[in-house]
Motif scaffolding. Structure first.
Motif, PDB file in Angstrom:
ATOM      1  N   ILE A  92      12.147  75.585  25.848  1.00  0.00           N
ATOM      2  CA  ILE A  92      12.623  74.562  26.785  1.00  0.00           C
ATOM      3  C   ILE A  92      12.674  73.198  26.095  1.00  0.00           C
ATOM      4  N   GLU A  93      11.650  72.877  25.309  1.00  0.00           N
ATOM      5  CA  GLU A  93      11.635  71.605  24.585  1.00  0.00           C
ATOM      6  C   GLU A  93      12.815  71.526  23.613  1.00  0.00           C
ATOM      7  N   HIS A  94      13.127  72.646  22.958  1.00  0.00           N
ATOM      8  CA  HIS A  94      14.269  72.674  22.035  1.00  0.00           C
ATOM      9  C   HIS A  94      15.560  72.324  22.767  1.00  0.00           C
ATOM     10  N   TYR A  95      15.833  73.017  23.863  1.00  0.00           N
ATOM     11  CA  TYR A  95      17.075  72.756  24.593  1.00  0.00           C
ATOM     12  C   TYR A  95      17.054  71.394  25.280  1.00  0.00           C
ATOM     13  N   ASN A  96      15.895  70.962  25.721  1.00  0.00           N
ATOM     14  CA  ASN A  96      15.795  69.640  26.336  1.00  0.00           C
ATOM     15  C   ASN A  96      16.218  68.563  25.333  1.00  0.00           C
ATOM     16  N   SER A  97      15.766  68.704  24.115  1.00  0.00           N
ATOM     17  CA  SER A  97      16.109  67.755  23.064  1.00  0.00           C
ATOM     18  C   SER A  97      17.555  67.944  22.586  1.00  0.00           C
ATOM     19  N   PHE A  98      17.910  69.176  22.220  1.00  0.00           N
ATOM     20  CA  PHE A  98      19.227  69.457  21.653  1.00  0.00           C
ATOM     21  C   PHE A  98      20.359  69.148  22.634  1.00  0.00           C
ATOM     22  N   SER A  99      20.173  69.534  23.887  1.00  0.00           N
ATOM     23  CA  SER A  99      21.228  69.350  24.890  1.00  0.00           C
ATOM     24  C   SER A  99      21.064  68.057  25.696  1.00  0.00           C
ATOM     25  N   LYS A 100      20.048  67.274  25.349  1.00  0.00           N
ATOM     26  CA  LYS A 100      19.801  65.989  26.029  1.00  0.00           C
ATOM     27  C   LYS A 100      19.736  66.157  27.556  1.00  0.00           C
ATOM     28  N   LEU A 101      18.882  67.100  27.986  1.00  0.00           N
ATOM     29  CA  LEU A 101      18.776  67.440  29.408  1.00  0.00           C
ATOM     30  C   LEU A 101      17.944  66.444  30.205  1.00  0.00           C
ATOM     31  N   GLU A 102      17.036  65.750  29.535  1.00  0.00           N
ATOM     32  CA  GLU A 102      16.147  64.785  30.181  1.00  0.00           C
ATOM     33  C   GLU A 102      15.332  65.416  31.319  1.00  0.00           C
ATOM     34  N   LEU A 103      14.770  66.588  31.043  1.00  0.00           N
ATOM     35  CA  LEU A 103      13.914  67.252  32.022  1.00  0.00           C
ATOM     36  C   LEU A 103      12.577  66.530  32.105  1.00  0.00           C
ATOM     37  N   THR A 104      12.043  66.418  33.311  1.00  0.00           N
ATOM     38  CA  THR A 104      10.721  65.830  33.499  1.00  0.00           C
ATOM     39  C   THR A 104       9.660  66.878  33.184  1.00  0.00           C
ATOM     40  N   GLU A 105       8.410  66.438  33.082  1.00  0.00           N
ATOM     41  CA  GLU A 105       7.314  67.378  32.840  1.00  0.00           C
ATOM     42  C   GLU A 105       7.238  68.422  33.963  1.00  0.00           C
ATOM     43  N   GLN A 106       7.377  67.979  35.200  1.00  0.00           N
ATOM     44  CA  GLN A 106       7.322  68.907  36.337  1.00  0.00           C
ATOM     45  C   GLN A 106       8.475  69.909  36.283  1.00  0.00           C
ATOM     46  N   GLU A 107       9.644  69.464  35.892  1.00  0.00           N
ATOM     47  CA  GLU A 107      10.791  70.372  35.781  1.00  0.00           C
ATOM     48  C   GLU A 107      10.569  71.407  34.681  1.00  0.00           C
ATOM     49  N   LYS A 108       9.978  70.985  33.582  1.00  0.00           N
ATOM     50  CA  LYS A 108       9.675  71.916  32.491  1.00  0.00           C
ATOM     51  C   LYS A 108       8.669  72.969  32.954  1.00  0.00           C
ATOM     52  N   LEU A 109       7.628  72.535  33.645  1.00  0.00           N
ATOM     53  CA  LEU A 109       6.626  73.476  34.160  1.00  0.00           C
ATOM     54  C   LEU A 109       7.253  74.472  35.127  1.00  0.00           C
ATOM     55  N   ALA A 110       8.103  73.976  36.016  1.00  0.00           N
ATOM     56  CA  ALA A 110       8.763  74.846  36.989  1.00  0.00           C
ATOM     57  C   ALA A 110       9.679  75.841  36.289  1.00  0.00           C
ATOM     58  N   LEU A 111      10.373  75.395  35.266  1.00  0.00           N
ATOM     59  CA  LEU A 111      11.273  76.273  34.530  1.00  0.00           C
ATOM     60  C   LEU A 111      10.499  77.385  33.813  1.00  0.00           C
ATOM     61  N   VAL A 112       9.365  77.055  33.234  1.00  0.00           N
ATOM     62  CA  VAL A 112       8.511  78.075  32.612  1.00  0.00           C
ATOM     63  C   VAL A 112       8.084  79.116  33.645  1.00  0.00           C
ATOM     64  N   GLU A 113       7.651  78.663  34.810  1.00  0.00           N
ATOM     65  CA  GLU A 113       7.220  79.595  35.860  1.00  0.00           C
ATOM     66  C   GLU A 113       8.362  80.505  36.302  1.00  0.00           C
ATOM     67  N   TYR A 114       9.551  79.958  36.411  1.00  0.00           N
ATOM     68  CA  TYR A 114      10.703  80.772  36.800  1.00  0.00           C
ATOM     69  C   TYR A 114      10.994  81.821  35.718  1.00  0.00           C
ATOM     70  N   LEU A 115      11.005  81.410  34.459  1.00  0.00           N
ATOM     71  CA  LEU A 115      11.280  82.360  33.382  1.00  0.00           C
ATOM     72  C   LEU A 115      10.253  83.477  33.354  1.00  0.00           C
ATOM     73  N   LYS A 116       8.997  83.147  33.616  1.00  0.00           N
ATOM     74  CA  LYS A 116       7.949  84.179  33.640  1.00  0.00           C
ATOM     75  C   LYS A 116       8.148  85.150  34.792  1.00  0.00           C
ATOM     76  N   SER A 117       8.890  84.727  35.823  1.00  0.00           N
ATOM     77  CA  SER A 117       9.088  85.591  36.995  1.00  0.00           C
ATOM     78  C   SER A 117      10.268  86.565  36.832  1.00  0.00           C
ATOM     79  N   LEU A 118      11.063  86.381  35.788  1.00  0.00           N
ATOM     80  CA  LEU A 118      12.239  87.238  35.605  1.00  0.00           C
ATOM     81  C   LEU A 118      11.876  88.656  35.209  1.00  0.00           C
TER      82      LEU A 118
END
Length: 110
Positions: free
Chosen positions: A84-110
């Motif tokens: 997530i940090e890679h894509y946040n930086s590479f794609s300039k997504l500007e994700l917040t810390e909370q958004e990153k945490l939520a995204l990790v939780e979603y990926l773990k649920s797949l």
């Protein structure tokens, strides 16, 4: 946490643009699913070993089972957060810390 994972799905489908390539329900691209190293912001080390010299969009379903050997095409990222940090930086997504945490939780649920 189901609530956090639900927020992560919204981020996956929207702001983070993950679903652009990792299309549900298989979480890969239908049809032509190959990308050049420059499109995904990494070197060509692993791609150079394939006949196409490209990376394919890996299916994400069951990604939680891959945590032992690292993530990404060659295991270069130790954690989902690192990806997530890679894509946040590479794609300039500007994700917040909370958004990153939520995204990790979603990926773990797949």
């Amino acid at each position: 946490n189901k609530e956090l994972a639900a927020r992560g799905k919204t981020i996956f489908d929207g702001k983070a643009k993950c679903a652009t390539c990792h299309v549900p329900p298989l979480f890969t691209e239908p049809g032509h699913n190959l990308h050049s190293p420059s499109e995904i912001g990494i070197d060509s080390f692993q791609a150079d070993r394939s006949p196409t010299r490209m990376y394919r969009t890996a299916p994400l379903a069951g990604i939680w089972s891959h945590q032992k050997g690292g993530f990404y095409h060659d295991g270069r990222f130790a954690t989902l957060r690192d990806v997530i940090e890679h894509y946040n930086s590479f794609s300039k997504l500007e994700l917040t810390e909370q958004e990153k945490l939520a995204l990790v939780e979603y990926l773990k649920s797949l």
